[in-house]
Design a protein around this motif. Structure first.
Motif, PDB file in Angstrom:
ATOM      1  N   PHE B 898      24.732  -2.153 -53.226  1.00 56.08           N
ATOM      2  CA  PHE B 898      23.941  -3.130 -53.985  1.00 56.08           C
ATOM      3  C   PHE B 898      22.550  -2.559 -54.191  1.00 56.08           C
ATOM      4  N   GLN B 899      21.883  -3.211 -55.099  1.00 60.53           N
ATOM      5  CA  GLN B 899      20.578  -2.674 -55.504  1.00 60.53           C
ATOM      6  C   GLN B 899      19.516  -2.985 -54.451  1.00 60.53           C
ATOM      7  N   ILE B 900      18.639  -1.989 -54.214  1.00 58.27           N
ATOM      8  CA  ILE B 900      17.551  -2.203 -53.255  1.00 58.27           C
ATOM      9  C   ILE B 900      16.261  -1.769 -53.923  1.00 58.27           C
ATOM     10  N   LEU B 901      15.257  -2.645 -53.867  1.00 63.60           N
ATOM     11  CA  LEU B 901      13.928  -2.303 -54.394  1.00 63.60           C
ATOM     12  C   LEU B 901      12.987  -2.124 -53.232  1.00 63.60           C
ATOM     13  N   VAL B 902      12.374  -0.958 -53.153  1.00 62.93           N
ATOM     14  CA  VAL B 902      11.400  -0.724 -52.089  1.00 62.93           C
ATOM     15  C   VAL B 902      10.034  -0.605 -52.719  1.00 62.93           C
ATOM     16  N   LEU B 903       9.107  -1.477 -52.306  1.00 62.57           N
ATOM     17  CA  LEU B 903       7.742  -1.409 -52.816  1.00 62.57           C
ATOM     18  C   LEU B 903       6.878  -0.877 -51.689  1.00 62.57           C
ATOM     19  N   THR B 904       6.195   0.224 -51.931  1.00 63.59           N
ATOM     20  CA  THR B 904       5.411   0.793 -50.826  1.00 63.59           C
ATOM     21  C   THR B 904       4.112   1.380 -51.329  1.00 63.59           C
ATOM     22  N   CYS B 905       3.128   1.397 -50.428  1.00 64.08           N
ATOM     23  CA  CYS B 905       1.859   2.034 -50.761  1.00 64.08           C
ATOM     24  C   CYS B 905       1.810   3.422 -50.137  1.00 64.08           C
ATOM     25  N   ARG B 906       2.843   3.754 -49.371  1.00 65.94           N
ATOM     26  CA  ARG B 906       2.830   5.040 -48.653  1.00 65.94           C
ATOM     27  C   ARG B 906       3.748   6.014 -49.414  1.00 65.94           C
TER      28      ARG B 906
END
Lengths: 381, 930
Positions: B898-906
């Motif tokens: 399934f789809q995974i969205l990762v939002l990161t500042c690193r």
């Protein structure tokens, strides 16, 4: 000559089954009966009221209780009240009568504390022959002296006694304070006024138990109580004229073996009780011994109809026993075909079917589960 | 479900439209710095999926940009192969919802409803739907905690899980019922300890109180009854006591008794007096009789004593005689003993004298021997000295003779040496020539000669011949020979000899002299008793000592002799005088007079004498012993006799004293009243006694029919006591009655019976109440228990698939760990080597677990073929690089499903995650699909 015959006022009596309000009302009503008796005497034109024993319930009533009936009688100055001790208020040295004698009695109230003829009505040459209980229980017939007691010729001899007529009831109680069955005849009494039985009972033409003026138990024999007797004596040898008169306010009813198995049974019980005094159900006291098996829905109906509504309608609804919940697997479908609640219900049902104290408990728990479920359904719906 | 496009406008910082570029299946990573709008993006996604566009609640208003505006979101996704589109605008009057599912199209509430159905959401409030999705869209900071699922979320999960189990669990319903049950149950008992509480507790307390009150009342009632009974009793007793008839009767009886007593007392006194008189007379008579008897008795005793005294006197005389005899014998034995002892003494003295004499004789003999020894020694000494003198005269000793011999040898040697070199001269002379030939002036010898020096031979007649030896070193040799000769001469001279032969002779003589000296010395040594062959000085000293000893001995002997003569002469003479022969006596007394000739004889005599003296001494000793023995025996006998005598004397004196005493007493008695007078008086008294006795008998006979006085007195006392008791008793009874009455008065007004009835009523009602509460409580408790058990069982059944779903991911990150879930779908513990509570794990671990749990939820949805995506905003910030790597593996694996969205500042750390890079791109306006 005309007089009122009454007995067994039992002032100060308490009722275990009654709640505080009911108890207060019942006690107040017993005092109120005195007023009704006085009014009855006036109404009937009777100058005398004969109270044959057990004015008080207890040997040592509180001061207030002691004086309450006396003060009620004082209010009827035109009526002569003749009192004798009963088994509940025997004339003991420090008993109620000694206390009252010390504090003084109204002119119109006479307590007969010694046996022997006493002239109570000069006009009618009427003589009272009281039997006086000095103890709660005696084994001798205190009316025996009446046979020999001398009164002027053609006097109206009126016997006053508190006890059990020997050979009439056959109860164990009759062993105490016995009164010969034929005392009136043997002593040449125009009338023998008896007390101790709470329901009206006529032994013979001249020998009568008036019963209590206000019923005080569910299982009163005879007339069931709640009445007084208006007696008219036309002469020493003439048969007395007897008239029973209702003085009680409350109706006491005991319903044995009420078996509830269906909605109809429940509604029938409701109707039966309400019909005791349709115009005044508030003066009805009912004791019902209930049993039976009810379905889940019927149980809810029972709760609402009998336990909630009917209880509020009558003065007192005393229930012993209770219908049992009759639940089956079909009933459990309410909880769905599976799931935790259903599993719990099945478990409880199995337990309740096993019987015994635990089964009873499980049954009650199951009943509550149904109720909760119903409530939640009602909320959700 | 795959998000393919997301556009927003009027959302917080995004007042202008932006688009999230690059969305596609699998892992999508938006790496952007802080404040780039990642969280706003997530908020927009949440809003579009879960918030009704019509909502005007505060959270929605918070979405507005700072300058105000209508938040607008459009999201495109694919679902089951369909292209779908969802668009919402909030707050403004143009708020709308639009959902396109493939060919179907929904607007407004219909669209909201369709969306909820699609996502499995339920209404949480008027405006917001909730469900598992809130656990899947993980905002910043939310990833630290496990998802806090509300009922809908739990139900969602349950419905996912129930998919796999046989029956529907109805877990939610069970929870709801259970909470109601508990609410009700906890009105009756405490949640923790199950102790009664609330109304139930109150009822229990009241019941206990009511029972106590009832008990108290009953006690008071019992006390009142007791008072009443006692009062009745007391009153009856008082009536009895106060009966006047009885009192009068009692008093009359008492009076009669008192009169009787007085009469009896008078008679009693009379009898007493008569008895007293009789007693006096009897007493007098008895004493008179006693006196008579006593006198008679004394007289008899006196006579008896006199007889006894006379006998004792006689015995005493015999005893005195015997004592005197014993004494005499004792004296005699003593004298004998003394004599024997004297004789023994004398014998001992004689023995001593003889012994001393023998000693003197022995000493003298020893002295003679010593003298002889001295003489011998002195003679030897003289001989030694003579030998020594001879030796001293002989000068040639060993050394000298050796020197002589050496000098001879040297001279010979020198001569020989001279001769060897000398000229040989052989002379053979005619016999006629003898005398005519001269050599060096002397007749020339014949034969060979050696000439060491120039020799002159003269032949008569012929002339003179000078022969000069041609000797080498002649002079030295000659000198040497000369020296040797001179040496010899010197030595000889010193020896006093003429020649070497003399010297030898003298030496021989000296040797002989030496032998003689040695012999003499040996003799001298032998003559000395003590000395050894020691130095001469010692020997001479020994001789001197010997000499001195001798002189000492002589002196001692002289003294001994003198002393002996002084001491012993008389005794000796005395002792021996009578019997021994004169010669012996002389011998003993004057040993010296006889000289040495008779010494042996004297000694023999002395021996005999000594023997004899010893025998005599022993004889005397035996005699003395015997005498002493006899003395002791006699003394004992004497003492015994004396003793007996003393005793007899004492006894006699005693008897006499007794006798005298009796005599005195008799005399006194007689002086007071004579025996005749006494007898007369006794007769009178006897008569008086008979009269008195008769009187007493008469009185006694007269009183036999009367009651004894003591009985009458006791009766009176008893009556009086009874009367007194009655008085006291009346007072006490009155007191008691008063007291009891007071108590009864106090109690009767209380209306105890009524109160007891009332209290009994209350108590029984309360008991019923308690029983009702208890039934209720028990039923509820059972229900609670049963429901909890059922729920637990069910939960365990449906939790199993969740745990199964979560397990692979967990095993990747925490190898070997097993997990535990509670009924609220929270992970309550992790078991690696030991069980660990979630709350006690480190922040990093907890965050990883929280993410894994959410991943699991998404997995579940996916497995049920429900739409599922997972959005993580700034998650895994506490993870170390190794864990991060493992988490990346897990995420990448899940993203294949399934789809995974990762939002990161690193950006750097998450570069290794791979996936599709996303970016935010401003767009002119949101692409609406109509």
């Amino acid at each position: 000559m005309k007089f009122i015959h009454t007995s067994d006022w039992q002032i100060g009596r308490t009722f275990r089954f009654a709640d505080d309000d009911t108890l207060g009302a019942l006690q107040a009503e017993r005092l109120e009966a005195i007023r009704r008796l006085g009014l009855l005497a006036r109404q009937e034109g009777a100058a005398h009221v004969l109270v044959v024993g057990d004015v008080y319930e207890h040997e040592t009533p509180a001061e207030r209780t002691l004086h309450q009936p006396i003060e009620r009688m004082r209010d009827f100055a035109d009526i002569q009240w003749h009192l004798i001790p009963g088994n509940h208020d025997a004339d003991q040295p420090e008993g109620v009568w000694a206390r009252l004698a010390r504090s003084g009695l109204p002119e119109n109230v006479t307590v007969h504390r010694e046996p022997g003829p006493v002239l109570i009505d000069t006009a009618h040459n009427a003589w009272a022959l009281p039997a006086v209980l000095k103890r709660r229980h005696v084994l001798t017939d205190l009316t025996a002296y009446m046979d020999e007691a001398e009164t002027p010729p053609d006097a109206l001899r009126i016997g006053l006694a508190h006890g059990s007529v020997v050979g009439f009831g056959g109860e164990v109680e009759s062993e105490h304070n016995p009164v010969a069955l034929d005392r009136a005849k043997r002593a040449g009494l125009a009338y023998l006024a008896l007390g101790d039985w709470h329901g009206f009972c006529q032994i013979d033409a001249r020998t009568i138990y008036s019963g209590t003026p206000e019923t005080d138990r569910f299982t009163t024999g005879g007339g069931g109580g709640g009445e007084a007797v208006v007696v008219t004596l036309h002469g020493p040898r003439a048969e007395p004229e007897i008239k029973r008169h209702r003085t009680g306010r409350y109706t006491w009813k005991k319903l044995d073996d009420v078996v509830l198995t269906s909605e109809q049974d429940i509604l029938a019980l409701d109707a039966r009780i309400r019909s005791i005094a349709p115009d005044n159900p508030g003066a009805v006291l009912v004791w019902a011994a209930v049993s039976g098996l009810l379905s889940v829905d019927d149980m809810a109906l029972y709760e609402s109809t009998i336990l909630k509504r009917l209880s509020g309608a009558v003065a007192c609804l005393r229930l012993t026993g209770a219908p049992q919940l009759s639940a089956g697997l079909d009933d459990l479908d309410r909880f769905g075909s599976g799931g935790a609640v259903r599993a719990a219900a099945e478990h409880l049902l199995a337990q309740s079917e096993a019987g015994g104290a635990e089964g009873q408990l499980a049954s009650e728990a199951l009943q509550r589960l149904f109720l909760f479920w119903q409530e939640m359904g009602a909320q959700a719906g | 479900m795959i998000l393919t496009d997301l556009q927003i406008e009027g959302f917080r910082r995004f007042a202008s439209p932006v688009r999230l570029d690059g969305l596609g299946p699998g892992l999508n990573v938006l790496a952007a710095p802080n404040e780039a709008g990642k969280s706003t993006l997530l908020a927009a996604l949440k809003a579009v999926l879960m918030v009704r566009s019509s909502s005007k609640a505060k959270p929605v208003k918070d979405l507005q940009p700072y300058g105000g505006g209508a938040p607008h979101v459009a999201v495109s996704f694919t679902w089951k192969g369909m292209d779908c589109h969802l668009e919402k605008q909030f707050i403004s009057s143009k708020a709308f919802t639009r959902l396109i599912l493939g060919t179907e199209r929904f607007e407004g509430d219909q669209a909201e409803e369709a969306l909820r159905n699609l996502l499995g959401l339920e209404e949480a409030s008027k405006s917001e739907a909730a469900g598992l999705w809130s656990a899947l869209l993980v905002g910043q900071g939310e990833s630290f905690a496990q998802p806090d699922l509300n009922q809908t979320g739990q139900d969602s999960l349950r419905s996912c899980l129930e998919h796999g189990v046989d029956h529907a669990t109805g877990g939610a319903a069970a929870s709801a019922v259970l909470s109601r049950v508990r609410d009700r149950l906890h009105l009756l008992q405490t949640a923790k300890s199950g102790q009664p509480t609330g109304k139930y507790k109150q009822a229990l307390e009241q019941e206990a109180q009511a029972q106590a009150c009832l008990q108290d009342l009953q006690n008071r009632r019992a006390a009142l009854e007791e008072d009443l009974a006692a009062l009745d009793q007391a009153r009856r007793a008082l009536r009895e006591q106060e009966n006047p008839e009885r009192k009068a009767q009692d008093e009359a009886e008492l009076l009669a008794l008192r009169q009787l007593r007085d009469k009896l007392r008078v008679a009693d006194a009379e009898e007493q007096a008569a008895r007293a008189a009789l007693a006096t007379v009897t007493h007098t008579r008895n004493s008179l009789c006693d006196e008579q008897e006593r006198r008679q008795e004394r007289r008899e005793t006196q006579r008896k004593l006199e007889r006894e005294a006379a006998e004792m006197q006689h015995d005493l005389q015999a005893l005195t005689q015997r004592t005197a005899q014993a004494r005499q014998r004792y004296e005699e034995s003593r004298t004998q003993r003394e004599q024997a002892e004297q004789q023994q003494q004398a014998a001992r003295q004689a023995l001593l004298a003889v012994s001393r004499r023998v000693t003197v004789l022995q000493q003298r003999a020893a002295l003679d021997r010593s003298k002889q020894t001295l003489h011998r020694a002195e003679a030897a000494c003289t001989r030694l000295e003579q030998a020594r003198a001879v030796l001293a005269a002989l000068l040639v000793d060993e050394g000298l003779i050796r020197r002589v011999r050496k000098a001879v040898r040297e001279q010979d040697a020198a001569q020989a040496a001279l001769n060897a070199r000398a000229t040989r001269l052989t002379v053979t002379l005619q016999p006629e020539a003898a005398g005519r030939v001269l050599l060096d002036g002397a007749a020339c010898p014949q034969g060979e000669m050696v000439l060491t020096q120039a020799a002159d031979v003269q032949v008569e007649g012929i002339g003179q011949f000078r022969i000069t030896p041609a000797v080498k070193d002649h002079d030295e040799a000659l000198a040497a020979a000369d020296t040797a000769r001179q040496q010899l001469q010197s030595v000889l001279h010193s020896a006093g000899c003429q020649s070497a032969e003399d010297a030898e002779t003298l030496f021989e003589e000296r040797r002989q002299a030496e032998t003689r000296v040695a012999e003499a010395r040996a003799a001298f040594v032998a003559s000395l008793p003590t000395a050894r062959d020691e130095r001469d000085a010692t020997l001479f000293e020994a001789l001197a000592t010997l000499r001195q000893d001798l002189s000492d001995q002589v002196a001692a002997l002289e003294r001994e002799q003198a002393a002996f003569e002084q001491d012993c002469q008389p005794e000796l003479a005395g002792v021996l005088g009578g019997r021994a022969d004169q010669a012996a006596t002389e011998t003993v007394c004057n040993p010296e007079a006889e000289g040495g000739v008779q010494t042996d004889q004297t000694e023999a005599t002395l021996q005999a004498l000594q023997q004899k003296a010893r025998q005599e001494e022993e004889q005397a000793a035996r005699v003395a012993d015997k005498a002493r023995q006899t003395e002791r025996t006699e003394q004992a006998a004497y003492n015994a006799a004396q003793n007996l005598q003393d005793k007899a004397e004492t006894a006699l004196r005693q008897k006499q004293t007794e006798r005298d005493q009796l005599g005195r007493e008799l005399a006194v008695s007689a002086a007071r009243e004579s025996d005749d007078a006494l007898a007369a008086r006794a007769a009178e008294t006897a008569q008086a006694q008979a009269q008195a006795e008769a009187h007493v008998q008469a009185l006694k006979a007269g009183r036999e029919t009367e009651q004894p006085l003591s009985v009458v007195e006791t009766r009176i006392m008893r009556r009086e006591q009874a009367l007194e008791n009655a008085r006291t008793s009346i007072a006490r009874l009155r007191e008691e009655i008063k007291e009891r009455e007071t108590r009864v008065r106090v109690a009767e007004g209380d209306g105890l019976d009524e109160k007891i009835a009332e209290a009994g009523r209350t108590a029984s009602r309360l008991k019923l109440d308690c029983e009702g509460y208890e039934r209720e409580r028990a039923a509820l408790a059972l229900l609670d228990q049963t429901l909890s058990d059922a729920e637990k069982t069910q939960t365990e059944r449906y939790l199993a698939p969740l745990v199964r779903t979560l397990q692979p991911a967990f095993s990747t990150v925490f190898p070997g760990a097993s997990l535990e879930m509670d009924t609220g779908f929270g992970l309550c513990g992790l078991t690696r080597r030991t069980a660990e509570e979630f709350g006690k794990l480190s922040d990093g671990t907890r965050e990883q677990i929280a993410v894994l749990v959410r991943l699991g939820f998404a997995e579940l949805l996916h497995a049920r073929q429900s739409p599922a995506i997972l959005v993580l905003d700034d998650a895994l910030s506490f993870s170390d690089s190794q864990r991060l790597e493992l988490m990346f593996d897990v995420l990448a694996d899940a993203a294949t499903r399934f789809q995974i969205l990762v939002l990161t500042c690193r950006a750097e750390a998450f570069a290794r995650l791979g996936g599709r890079p996303l970016s935010l791109r401003p767009i002119p306006q949101i692409t609406e699909r109509r």
